[in-house]
Every structure is written in C-alpha cells, then in structure tokens.
Design a protein around this motif. Structure first.
Motif, mmCIF file in Angstrom:
data_model
loop_
_atom_site.group_PDB
_atom_site.id
_atom_site.type_symbol
_atom_site.label_atom_id
_atom_site.label_comp_id
_atom_site.label_asym_id
_atom_site.label_seq_id
_atom_site.Cartn_x
_atom_site.Cartn_y
_atom_site.Cartn_z
ATOM 1 N N LEU A 96 -15.242 25.630 -22.144
ATOM 2 C CA LEU A 96 -14.967 24.256 -22.707
ATOM 3 C C LEU A 96 -13.566 23.661 -22.293
ATOM 4 C CD1 LEU A 96 -15.599 21.695 -24.482
ATOM 5 C CD2 LEU A 96 -14.515 23.069 -26.561
ATOM 6 N N TRP A 97 -12.569 24.543 -22.364
ATOM 7 C CA TRP A 97 -11.140 24.134 -22.103
ATOM 8 C C TRP A 97 -11.283 23.571 -20.626
ATOM 9 C CZ3 TRP A 97 -7.605 25.528 -18.527
ATOM 10 C CH2 TRP A 97 -6.292 24.739 -18.614
ATOM 11 N N PHE A 101 -10.150 20.030 -19.408
ATOM 12 C CA PHE A 101 -8.902 19.767 -18.662
ATOM 13 C C PHE A 101 -9.278 19.019 -17.402
ATOM 14 C CE2 PHE A 101 -5.387 21.324 -15.977
ATOM 15 C CZ PHE A 101 -4.390 20.968 -16.571
ATOM 16 N N GLN A 102 -10.162 19.744 -16.768
ATOM 17 C CA GLN A 102 -10.382 19.130 -15.435
ATOM 18 C C GLN A 102 -10.834 17.706 -15.400
ATOM 19 O OE1 GLN A 102 -13.346 22.090 -13.903
ATOM 20 N NE2 GLN A 102 -11.599 22.930 -12.841
ATOM 21 N N THR A 103 -11.640 17.269 -16.305
ATOM 22 C CA THR A 103 -11.975 15.796 -16.621
ATOM 23 C C THR A 103 -10.788 15.008 -16.815
ATOM 24 O OG1 THR A 103 -12.797 16.044 -18.881
ATOM 25 C CG2 THR A 103 -14.398 16.256 -17.254
ATOM 26 N N MET A 104 -9.973 15.438 -17.765
ATOM 27 C CA MET A 104 -8.739 14.903 -17.953
ATOM 28 C C MET A 104 -7.629 14.853 -16.770
ATOM 29 S SD MET A 104 -7.686 15.816 -21.935
ATOM 30 C CE MET A 104 -6.772 14.608 -22.112
ATOM 31 N N GLY A 157 -25.489 18.711 -25.881
ATOM 32 C CA GLY A 157 -25.201 20.186 -26.020
ATOM 33 C C GLY A 157 -24.057 20.753 -26.167
ATOM 34 N N VAL A 158 -23.108 19.999 -25.302
ATOM 35 C CA VAL A 158 -21.572 20.429 -25.142
ATOM 36 C C VAL A 158 -21.030 19.779 -26.408
ATOM 37 C CG1 VAL A 158 -19.590 19.504 -24.095
ATOM 38 C CG2 VAL A 158 -21.561 19.914 -22.761
ATOM 39 N N ASN A 159 -21.236 18.504 -26.985
ATOM 40 C CA ASN A 159 -20.819 18.345 -28.388
ATOM 41 C C ASN A 159 -21.179 18.994 -29.618
ATOM 42 O OD1 ASN A 159 -19.205 16.234 -27.146
ATOM 43 N ND2 ASN A 159 -20.969 14.585 -27.144
ATOM 44 N N ALA A 160 -22.592 19.584 -29.234
ATOM 45 C CA ALA A 160 -22.903 20.287 -30.433
ATOM 46 C C ALA A 160 -22.085 21.746 -30.600
ATOM 47 C CB ALA A 160 -24.279 20.730 -30.266
ATOM 48 N N TYR A 161 -21.580 21.987 -29.570
ATOM 49 C CA TYR A 161 -20.967 23.080 -29.620
ATOM 50 C C TYR A 161 -19.130 22.917 -30.006
ATOM 51 C CZ TYR A 161 -17.841 27.427 -28.477
ATOM 52 O OH TYR A 161 -17.054 28.419 -28.428
ATOM 53 N N ILE A 162 -18.923 21.637 -29.512
ATOM 54 C CA ILE A 162 -17.476 21.211 -29.906
ATOM 55 C C ILE A 162 -17.634 20.790 -31.544
ATOM 56 C CG2 ILE A 162 -15.816 19.241 -29.855
ATOM 57 C CD1 ILE A 162 -16.625 18.835 -26.891
ATOM 58 N N ASN A 163 -18.616 20.279 -32.026
ATOM 59 C CA ASN A 163 -18.632 20.150 -33.469
ATOM 60 C C ASN A 163 -18.971 21.307 -34.147
ATOM 61 O OD1 ASN A 163 -18.257 17.168 -33.145
ATOM 62 N ND2 ASN A 163 -20.499 17.063 -33.005
ATOM 63 N N GLY A 182 -11.682 16.433 -27.240
ATOM 64 C CA GLY A 182 -12.322 15.156 -27.566
ATOM 65 C C GLY A 182 -13.814 15.579 -27.194
ATOM 66 N N LEU A 183 -14.623 14.623 -27.706
ATOM 67 C CA LEU A 183 -16.117 14.573 -27.441
ATOM 68 C C LEU A 183 -16.596 14.466 -25.843
ATOM 69 C CD1 LEU A 183 -17.588 12.936 -30.558
ATOM 70 C CD2 LEU A 183 -17.599 15.349 -30.187
ATOM 71 N N TRP A 184 -17.716 15.013 -25.449
ATOM 72 C CA TRP A 184 -17.950 14.999 -24.287
ATOM 73 C C TRP A 184 -18.734 13.534 -23.867
ATOM 74 C CZ3 TRP A 184 -16.090 17.773 -20.610
ATOM 75 C CH2 TRP A 184 -16.680 17.814 -19.211
ATOM 76 N N SER A 185 -18.908 13.073 -22.623
ATOM 77 C CA SER A 185 -19.729 11.943 -22.295
ATOM 78 C C SER A 185 -20.061 12.170 -21.196
ATOM 79 C CB SER A 185 -18.764 10.785 -22.617
ATOM 80 O OG SER A 185 -17.629 10.795 -21.547
#
Length: 806
Positions: A96-97, A101-104, A157-163, A182-185
């Motif tokens: 996740l990190w 981080f790479q998208t930011m 799926g990514v946001n399910a894990y983040i939440n 933050g949430l994925w998109s």
C-alpha cells in the motif's frame, strides 16, 4: 510552595506530550512512533502464515487466495470482477505505501508529505502534465466497459483494505512520515501507468543536440550524432520483408529548427532504462517447444517495483509480474502464450517554440494568427507551510514546462517551449493487458497490442503452438526524417506531427528463419523500414552479444537461458581493449601500473563480481571517454555522442580533431589520452581501495545498492556481490539493472522461473521484504508455482484465505 513546584512540572508534562504526539521539524511524533500499541513495533512480522476468512465489501462471490512459501498469492475467483477486486486488495495488503507514494510522486504531491524541500520536484511534475495525461487516460479508459470494470473493481479492492486499517496496522513509512493514506481511485491507476511512460519515454535530447548544431554545425551532427550506428544488429532481422504498403512520409520543411532556450535544474529519468527479451523456436530447444525470456532493466528500489501473482477466473489463468497499483499481469504467461517487453525509445516527445503576443501570455502566434492559450493554476499543498500556486500555460501542443523564474529539477529541457508528448493523450494500455492476459494465439496477441500506445515497447511472444514473434509496438507519429531531433518552430503548422502510423505498419516479425527473436533496445529495423521512429537507440553491445550467443546455441534449456541472462561479457572491452592497449605508451607507466596493464591484457573480458580487470577497464573507459569529448561537449547544455561513436573513434583512431584537447597548447593523440586515462584509473583505484589489486574487485568498486524509496539506510541493501554492468547482457549497475528475470518453457503445461531483487512484502519488518536479493545477485531464479486449483495438494502451499462479501 507545592503549587509553585506543580506549575513547572505541569508545563514540562504538557511540552513532552506535545513533542511526543506532534512532529518536531522532520522528526515524527515519537510518542506515536514508539507506542507499543500503534507504533512501529506492530510492523514486525515473523513470516508465519495461517488460514483465515475475511469479509471484503463488494465481492459478488467467494474468492480463495492460496499463498505459497515465497508469499506469492494464487487468486481463484468465480468471475472477473471479483478477480480484479481481490488483486487490488492483495496489492494493497502487501504494497500500500509504495502504491500511494508513487502516485503522489507522479502527481507532484510529495510536498504534502515532507514539506517545502519537495517543492521543486512537485512543480516539475505538475508542469510536465502528469495529471493532465492521467485524467485523459481515465476518460478514455472508462469508455471501454471491460477496462472500466477492471479499474472500478480493482479500486474497490484497494479501498476495502484501506478502510480496514487501524492506526496500528499502517505501514511503517506512514508512521515515520506521520500521515495516512487517502482512498484509491482509477486516476491513481492511470497515474502509475503515466509514471512508467515518464520513466521510459520522458527523456529528450532535442535541446542539447540543437545546441551542438548551433555551436559546431551540421558536419558535427552528421559525424557524431548520426542516425546510423556503426554496428547495427536490429531487432527485426535484416532483410525482413514488410507486409504493408507504406504511406508517404511528410516533406521536410525549410528552417524547421528553432533557437535553443536556456535550461533549469535536473531530475530526469534514468538514461539506462532498457531491457532484454528474446524467444527461441522449438527448432533450437531440447523440448522442441519455444522458450521465452525477459528481464526489464529499471531502477532498483525497495519495496520492489514488481509483485508476483497467479490470477485465475473463468476467463483467466495467468502468472507473472504485476505492477502494484494496476490490474492484471504486466510481464508473464498463461497456459498458451508468454510475453515480455523492452523499451523502444521512440521519439514521442518534441519541443515547440512559443511566441507570446505580450507579457500576459494570453495569446501565442501560430499559422499567421494569434491563438488563445489556456492556463491551469496548480495548487501545491506544502506541509507546514502555505499553499503554492503555480500557473501553467498550455498551447495546443501542450504545457510550457519550464519558464523563467520557475525552479525545477531537470536540465535537459529548454525554457519557454511547449511540450508535445504522446503520454498526454488518453490511451488504453490497460485494455492491452486485459486482452493479452487471456490471449491464446498469435492473432489475439496482435489484437491486444493495438491498444498499447505509450511508452512504445518491444513485445516478444511465444506460444505452445511453436510460434515466436516480436512487435516493435506503439503509437508512432508520422514524421519526416529527423523531425524532433532538434527544437521545432512552434509557429508553423508544417512542423506538427502529420498523423500516426497504422498499427500493422509497426516493425514486426513472426517465426524468422534464424529460429529466434530478440530485443535489447537497439535499432528496431534496417534501412528498408520506411518510417522514422527516432535517431538514437541503445548501443548494440547487448544485442550483438545476445544474438551471437543465440545463433550458436542448440538443445536450449531453461538453464542455458538463465546463464545467458547472466552473461557478463563486456563487449566494449571485447571491441576496444586491444586498441586502447596498443595505443598506450608503456614507457610512461611505473612498475605497479605495468603489472596491472599486463593482467588487463590477459583478461577474458567478463565483468564478474571478483574481477579486478573489469574495475580497471570500466574506469579507464570512462576517463578516456571524458578525455575525448569533455573539452568541446562537456558543458551541461551539450551532450556526448552515443557510445558506439566513441567505440569506433577509439577502435579506428578517427575523429582526430575531437581527440585533441582544445584547452591545452599541444596537440594530443589518442595514445596520449589512452595513456593518461589508464594512469588516472590506476591512481584512483589505489587512492580509494588501496595498493593491493585484490581489493579492487568489481563488486566492491561498483557497490550495487538497492535503496528504499525514502533512501532510509536501515530499509535498504548495499551488501550484494554483483557482476555485470550497463551495456552488458547482465545489466546490473550501481542502482539500476534487471528488475525481474523470467524464463518460460512453453508446452502442454508451461514451466517457468522468475526472480526480482527484493521480496513480496513491502514491510521492512517482514522476512519476505528482501529475501530474494541474494539469489538474484547470484543469477539464480525461483521456479514459478502454477496451481490448477485452490485445493491442489502441493508442499509449497502454506496458507489459504477465503474472501467473501459477508
């Protein structure tokens, strides 16, 4: 009196509470970081895995995830939606990190995390139009139902894990930097793909070559920056007959070159980004069926760029390397086909001069009239400081990236020019992988490739029906010869890209007579190919060595392919060492240097980890290259010729006017430069590594590093004993090299091997964080486990997880 003692004690307590729970400069909140309940202690893992059942919102049916003993997940889903959702969840669980981080970084948002020190980088990314291109790609991607379903489900799926995360579960980097994900998109998926486009098609030499033209004229361009490499071994074999009728190339307009601008600072993609791939026909293998190999050469980082998976649904059964943050397998194989990519380095980024009407920059001159610009206010949030607003001007070509007074990091681009870059267009790369992952034959492979546009890639192919193929694949602008080699006059319509090549006009070959296909980033095709793709490609050293070895091989096995991927022959030394030695004046060498010189002449030209000779030759070659070119072409605003020009200059003792050092009164010869460069190399190695040449081993001199993305030493590795180097088949350098090695034997049931320099987990506290590095450094690979069922009885399975919606 007791009250007087209580007051300072209370103040000290308040101060300590504030310091322990808030940042002090760059120091994270120490109280939270060291908390036994939520701090970094919670990130320690013992590597043991157990069966479990998890509730994941959004699933339509049950999904089973089987983990093997290398932490590789094998995901079995009953429909594609759940497959993509589960992949997103697993990616986030282990990476996740890194994804965040790479998208930011791609979006120019690092200042939000670390403050104003990242401001120049963020400004550069905003001005480069990374989000601009990603937004266009999302818009196009979501018009395709299959792509939209995959991206939407993956994002869920990514946001399910983040939440599901509590503070204690956050990856350690969030705790160090004191922020939360933050949430994925779908936009973040597109940003990762554009980040790869930046890495593989974001370099430009236009400004520097234009400066060489202005300084030394067209004769220097024709002799040193030629379109024709001296040694040519193209990707598509010479003599291949093209199966299309060419469309006419645009006429070359007069005076298309614009005046050169002034640059700013530096942070460019690595010019060594490249790769190897090849496939051999069954006529050359022991099994009688094809073998396909691939190893993309990219920056070496922890967590690793790739993540290994097997994905199974009614439509898919595919294994290989995935890119955390994006659905599907990027380099891999299914039951019928295998594929891998290398970079083409097509010229899809050009610079156009901009003539504003006045200082307001509201209008610019184009085609004999004034056209309106558009402006985009980029709001850069800065941690611990005020927002910075940077207004970027766009013409119809694209953003005006560098402007006076704007502090940036790169210095290879001109100031005040608009950038036309193919990656700013909406593209459909995700659809390529959705189709390619389930392709079963050559026609389906070709159909999938038509959607992959930028960055252009050499897609190697093999299938169980004994076909091999190579497509130099991408969306190529229709250009006149050398269009974009220099800066372009942006006021003239004739300097625009004149359309695009039809996909079936991309260079390609299937089942060549020689029995193999290969690419090593070299020239795509010989002079019979009717279109201009670029004037410069990778020097032919890796390609020549690969093709030389493949042509001479028979009864090929996976292990012989593994050894070829780990081939350490230094082809520059093979070509030029004797010439350099022959020009060296031995009378100027002392006894120590003569001893080194004698050993170097007897060297087998292999850049092994223990080789002292490779250390000496590498430094000697660098010194000689600088001695030849630096006096005329060493300024930041100029550039050296390609390596093959230097190789031929040394081998044939040509370009003597350039060999002479213009900063001295005497006229130097190649022998003068070779002698002094050798002496300097020996002196440097003695100064840094001592008088005993045994201590000059190549692995110690090169000192390969695999750094954490934050450059945290405790999370990085620097103790590898690696061989190879740039421009060698085993292209392992200081911090760059084979990021994933893969070998696939096609057959009734495929057999595959793969490894990358890291581990499946992104957690530095996990035993799976870097557990593959030593095997990777030694040239070994892991057998890829291919499961037919989640219930398969296999000793390498260590855990099984059931994912369900409720």
């Amino acid at each position: 009196m007791k009250w007087m003692m209580f007051i300072p004690a209370t103040l000290i307590t308040i101060l300590l509470c504030w310091m322990l729970n808030g940042r002090v400069g760059e120091v994270p909140p120490l109280g939270k970081f060291f908390s036994p309940f939520t701090g970094f202690w919670q990130n320690n893992e013992n590597g043991k895995m157990s069966d479990e059942s998890l509730v994941i919102p959004g699933l339509r049916d049950e999904v089973r995830v089987v983990m093997d003993d290398n932490l590789v997940p094998h995901i079995f889903a009953k429909n594609n939606h759940d497959l993509f959702l589960a992949q997103g969840y697993i990616h986030a669980k282990y990476r996740l990190w890194q994804m965040d981080f790479q998208t930011m970084a791609a979006a120019g948002r690092i200042s939000e995390i670390i403050g104003e020190k990242a401001l120049d980088y963020d400004r550069q990314q905003r001005r480069f139009g990374m989000v601009f291109g990603a937004e266009k790609t999302v818009a196009v991607m979501e018009t395709d139902p299959q792509s939209k379903e995959a991206a939407d489900a993956y994002t869920s799926g990514v946001n399910a894990y983040i939440n599901s995360l509590s503070e204690r579960d956050l990856p350690v980097e969030y705790k160090l930097l004191d922020y939360k994900p933050g949430l994925w998109s779908n936009l973040k998926c597109a940003l990762l793909l554009k980040y790869m486009s930046y890495d593989l098609s974001g370099l430009s030499s236009d400004w520097k070559v234009t400066n060489v033209l202005k300084a030394y004229g067209m004769p220097a361009i024709d002799s040193l920056f030629t379109n024709h490499p001296y040694a040519d071994d193209p990707i598509i074999p010479k003599g291949t007959t093209w199966d299309f009728q060419p469309i006419p190339a645009p006429a070359i307009p007069g005076d298309a070159v614009a005046e050169a601008g002034n640059p700013e600072f530096d942070h460019e993609p690595n010019p060594l980004n490249g790769s190897n791939n090849w496939a051999v026909s069954g006529s050359k293998t022991a099994s009688g069926l094809p073998i396909l190999c691939g190893d993309p050469h990219l920056g070496l980082n922890l967590p690793s760029l790739w993540y290994q998976m097997q994905l199974v649904s009614p439509d898919y059964d595919v294994s290989g390397a995935s890119l955390p943050g994006v659905p599907m397998i990027i380099i891999g194989f299914n039951r019928n086909i295998a594929w891998s990519e290398t970079n083409v380095d097509a010229d899809v980024l050009d610079w156009y001069s901009v003539q504003y009407r006045d200082a307001s920059r509201k209008e610019y001159f184009y085609n004999h009239e004034w056209k309106k610009t558009t402006k985009k206010a980029e709001v850069i949030k800065v941690r611990g400081g005020k927002d910075v607003i940077d207004t970027v001007v766009y013409t119809h070509h694209g953003p005006v990236v560098f402007e006076k007074g704007k502090s940036m990091m790169r210095k290879d681009f001109p100031m005040g020019y608009a950038m036309r870059w193919l990656a700013h267009d909406g593209t459909m790369e995700l659809k390529t992988f959705l189709l390619l992952n389930k392709a079963s034959n050559y026609n389906e492979y070709v159909d999938a490739l038509q959607y992959f546009q930028c960055p252009a890639q050499n897609f190697v192919y093999a299938d169980a029906a004994n076909n091999i193929a190579m497509w130099v694949n991408g969306k190529y602008p229709l250009k006149w010869k050398n269009q974009g080699k220099f800066l372009l006059d942006g006021s003239k319509p004739e300097n625009e890209w004149q359309g695009y090549l039809p996909h079936d006009h991309d260079p390609h070959v299937i089942n060549p007579e020689r029995g193999f296909v290969s690419s090593n980033n070299q020239t795509p095709a010989d002079d019979s190919y009717p279109y201009y793709l670029n004037w410069r490609f990778e020097v032919v050293t890796r390609a020549h060595r690969t093709n030389e070895r493949l042509a001479g091989m028979s009864n090929i096995t996976a292990d012989s392919m593994r050894l070829l991927q780990f081939d350490n022959r230094n082809m520059i030394a093979e070509f030029d060492l004797d010439s350099m030695a022959g020009k060296t004046d031995l009378r100027r060498l002392d006894d120590f240097q003569k001893n080194i010189f004698s050993k170097l002449k007897q060297w087998d030209r292999d850049a092994t980890a223990s080789s002292m000779e490779q250390s000496v030759f590498n430094l000697w070659w660098k010194n000689l290259t600088n001695a030849i070119w630096a006096d005329e072409l060493g300024a930041d605003s100029l550039m050296y010729p390609e390596t093959d020009i230097t190789m031929n200059t040394v081998h044939f003792n040509i370009n003597k006017n350039w060999i002479d050092n213009k900063t001295t009164p005497q006229v130097e010869t190649l022998g003068d430069l070779a002698t002094q460069s050798f002496i300097s190399a020996c002196d440097t190695l003695r100064r840094y590594f001592g008088d005993n040449p045994v201590a000059w081993s190549w692995s110690d001199v090169k000192n390969t590093h695999i750094n954490h993305l934050l450059r945290i030493a405790a999370f990085s590795r620097s103790d590898m004993k690696t061989s190879g180097n740039a421009m060698i088949v085993n292209a392992t350098g200081y911090d760059h090299g084979p990021s994933w090695r893969m070998i696939v034997e096609l057959g009734p049931k495929p057999h595959a091997y793969g490894i990358y320099p890291g581990g499946q987990s992104g957690n530095p506290g996990s035993p799976f964080y870097d557990n593959m590095i030593n095997k990777w450094a030694a040239g070994e690979q892991n057998e890829v486990l291919i499961l037919s069922s989640p219930d398969e009885n296999n000793p390498h399975i260590v855990s099984a997880t059931i994912l369900k919606s409720k």
